[in-house]
Structures are given as structure tokens and as C-alpha cells.
Design an enzyme around this catalytic site. Sequence first.
Site, PDB file in Angstrom:
ATOM      1  N   GLY A 210      -6.779  -7.658   5.189  1.00  0.00           N
ATOM      2  CA  GLY A 210      -6.537  -8.355   3.925  1.00  0.00           C
ATOM      3  C   GLY A 210      -7.253  -7.688   2.777  1.00  0.00           C
ATOM      4  N   ASN A 211      -7.311  -8.376   1.640  1.00  0.00           N
ATOM      5  CA  ASN A 211      -8.015  -7.831   0.482  1.00  0.00           C
ATOM      6  C   ASN A 211      -8.685  -8.974  -0.275  1.00  0.00           C
ATOM      7  OD1 ASN A 211      -6.144  -8.792  -1.719  1.00  0.00           O
ATOM      8  ND2 ASN A 211      -4.721  -7.635  -0.436  1.00  0.00           N
ATOM      9  N   ARG A 212      -9.405  -8.634  -1.322  1.00  0.00           N
ATOM     10  CA  ARG A 212     -10.282  -9.610  -1.985  1.00  0.00           C
ATOM     11  C   ARG A 212      -9.618 -10.351  -3.141  1.00  0.00           C
ATOM     12  NH1 ARG A 212     -15.118  -6.299  -3.827  1.00  0.00           N
ATOM     13  NH2 ARG A 212     -15.691  -8.286  -4.773  1.00  0.00           N
ATOM     14  N   SER A 213      -8.320 -10.234  -3.315  1.00  0.00           N
ATOM     15  CA  SER A 213      -7.690 -10.900  -4.459  1.00  0.00           C
ATOM     16  C   SER A 213      -7.819 -12.430  -4.341  1.00  0.00           C
ATOM     17  CB  SER A 213      -6.213 -10.510  -4.524  1.00  0.00           C
ATOM     18  OG  SER A 213      -5.600 -11.259  -5.536  1.00  0.00           O
TER      19      SER A 213
END
Length: 412
Positions: A210-213
Amino acid sequence: MDKPKVVLGVSGGIAAYKACELLRRLTESGHDVRVVPTGSALHFVGEATWSALSGNPVATEVWESVHEVPHVRIGQEADLVVVAPATADLLAKSAHGLADDLLTNTLLTARCPVIFAPAMHTEMWEHPATQENVATLRRRGAVVIEPAVGRLTGVDTGKGRLPEPGGLFELCRRVLARGVPAAAPDLTGRHVVISAGGTREPLDPVRFLGNRSSGKQGYALAATAAARGARVTLVAANSALPDPAGVDVVPVGTAGQLREAVLKAAADADAVVMAAAVADFRPARYAEGKIKKRESREPDPIALVRNPDILAELSAERARPDQIVVGFAAETDEVLANGRAKLARKGCDLLVVNEVGEHKAFGSAANEAVVLGADGTEIPVPYGPKEALADTVWDLVVGRWRDAAVPQSDQM
Ligand code: CTP
């Protein structure tokens, strides 16, 4: 400075109880609120509650305190009128200019921005009579938001719920902040699609890439568009944020699901804004069972495959020739050069380029950006709330629609 004057109109629906919480938020944040319920609204929540929470007298009829001419004065003095909940009956009366109680009189005399937050059963909302009344009110400049989907009175579920008070409060705050005449809802009649959040690509039933958005910028775009009168579809990937009032939220998980939902919604959209952080790659293989660590062995490398580039696809295959496509890019160095190259590669009309750094972009409530246009324009947006950047994006989109509507001969 005087407190902003808000009229909270309440018509006769069970959702009137939610208006108490909206009222509390408005008064606690420094607004002078005058509640104007209809006679039917008082069957659901009594006068004492409205009066105690607002600190102001409450009347439903024009025959009370006649010497103060309340049927004219309350509307004239208001900075904002919000009707929540707005029943089918109230919308019909207002669309036709009827004035048989204090609220409908107030709606005729108000020259400030007016918000209607409808709440009713799905059948009543979908009925052509209601839809035509809503269209009339929108055409005249009111912001009539879409009801939320969910549990209705009794056992029914569907479209028709009053959005949660927190979302309604944010909407009021935004419309008030834009003021008159800027508050003229310039996205009325437009359908806009926004993707937000960050996609998650599963490795096994418990793990993902995933990512930090956080989704904050995409949610700000959705909330500001709704406040400017648009029909908004928000395709939200794994965001914990509350649904903005008046916005259709489509929750998704992976890049594949996001692509499907965005392409479907884009089919009749006037603008699509890709604010989501979409994973460029996904694991080549999904393990049906949890991947075990097996102490005796080194971990297996994770093979990745490329995800389709949704922004490039949307730009290349526009569902409508006048559709505006907007992308986002987060860059750490060579910000403008990389942004220009990305804009050309993706083929979108506008690219919002953020420099990723401390307190900027991911997770923060503020942002600083440059909006690059395919026409060579470069609009810097100073460090400020994500809502301000969102409004700038909509200003630029509206400007492009306006330019596209001008016949060639008039442009000379
Ligand atoms: N995007 C998309 N589909 C993808 C990846 C990204 O639609 N598979 C969109 C994002 O929503 C964003 C824009 O493309 O609007 C920019 O994404 P970014 O990942 O920065 O672009 P890339 O071309 O992947 O560039 P980089 O090499 O910097 O990762």
C-alpha cells in the site's frame, strides 16, 4: 465582527433529530442561528429543543411577533439558509414559490446562498415531480445536495438519508466562506468524478502493498465540488475519512477495482480528477493462504506485475470530447520538469504537482502545488489548506469549460 447569521430551516421528517446536532455545531463555532421549523417538523422535535440549542426564539407561522415583520426580516438578514431535512413537500413548495408559513416566506426573501439537504424515501426522491422541483431549485442557484444512501425509516434502505451532521456542517462552512456572489454554485448541472486515497494490492489474506495517502486532498475536492453544486462521485480507496455531505461514495480496495469504478462513473462525467495514489505494480501472485515464514528458509522475493495507468487511459479514451481530465503527481526533485514530462506522458488537461516533503502532501491538511496545463500554463498555489487547492482546481476546470463553450469566431 458580527457573527454570521444562519437560518436553519427544518421540515417534517424523522431526520429532524440530526438537525439538532448540526445546530449545535453551528452555534458552537460562532454562528448566530435562527431555527425556522415547519409545523410538521415540531411533531418530530419540539420548539423547546430548537430554542434552547439556538438561544433564539422559534416560530413556525408568520402570525407571531408580527410587528417585527419576521416573514421578511429573517430571510433578508441571513448570510446562509440551510434546510435540513428538506422534505419532498418543502422542495415542491419552494420550487413553486408558495409561502404559507414562516420557512417558505423566508426562502422567498433570502438573497444569500441557500442549501437544501433533502431526506425522504427513495421512491419520493426518484419521483419525476421531486426531480423536476430539484432541477428548478438548482437552476435558480440553490445548492440541492444528493441524499445519502443507507438505512431509511423503518426497515427500508436506499437513497434518501440525510447526510451526517458533521458533513452538513462542513458544507455550510464552505458555502458561507465563499460568500456572495462567489457562492453562485458554478458546478451545478455537472457530474464530476474524483478518485481518492491509496490502493492496496493484496499479497495474501492478511498482507498488502500500500501507500501513505490519507485521501484528504481527494475528499477536499469532492466536498468543494458538492458545495459548488456538482453531482459528485467519489471513488475512495481505503480512506478512513467520513463521507462528505451530498457526495456518492464508491469504496474500493485495489487498483483494479478503482479502475473499474472510475471508468464506469466517467462514462457521463464532465470532469475526472485522479487524486488517488494508485499502485503502479501489484504482486504477480495472490496466495490464498497466509504466507508462512518458514524459519529455515530465506524469504521468497515478491514478483510484481504492472497495473494499467488509469489516468493515461481516461485521457486517451475520453468518454466525451469536452471531458476535462486532471491528474496529480507527487515529486521529490526536478519537480516542474518531471511534472511537465508526466503531463505529456499521461495526456491529461491539468496536472497538480506536489513537492513531497515535511508537512506537505501525505496525511497533512495543507498542501502547496503547481498546476500545470496542457496549454502551457503554470499556476502556483501557495501553501494552504487542501480545500483552497481544490477550489483552484475547480476554478481552472470551470475556466476550460467556459473557453470550450465560446465559438471560434468569438475568440478572435
Ligand atoms: N495513476 C493512475 N494509474 C496508475 C498510476 C497512477 O491513474 N496505475 C494516476 C494517479 O492517480 C495520479 C497520476 O497518475 O493522478 C500520477 O501518478 P504517478 O504514480 O506519480 O505517475 P507515474 O507515471 O507512475 O510516475 P512515477 O514514475 O513518478 O511513479
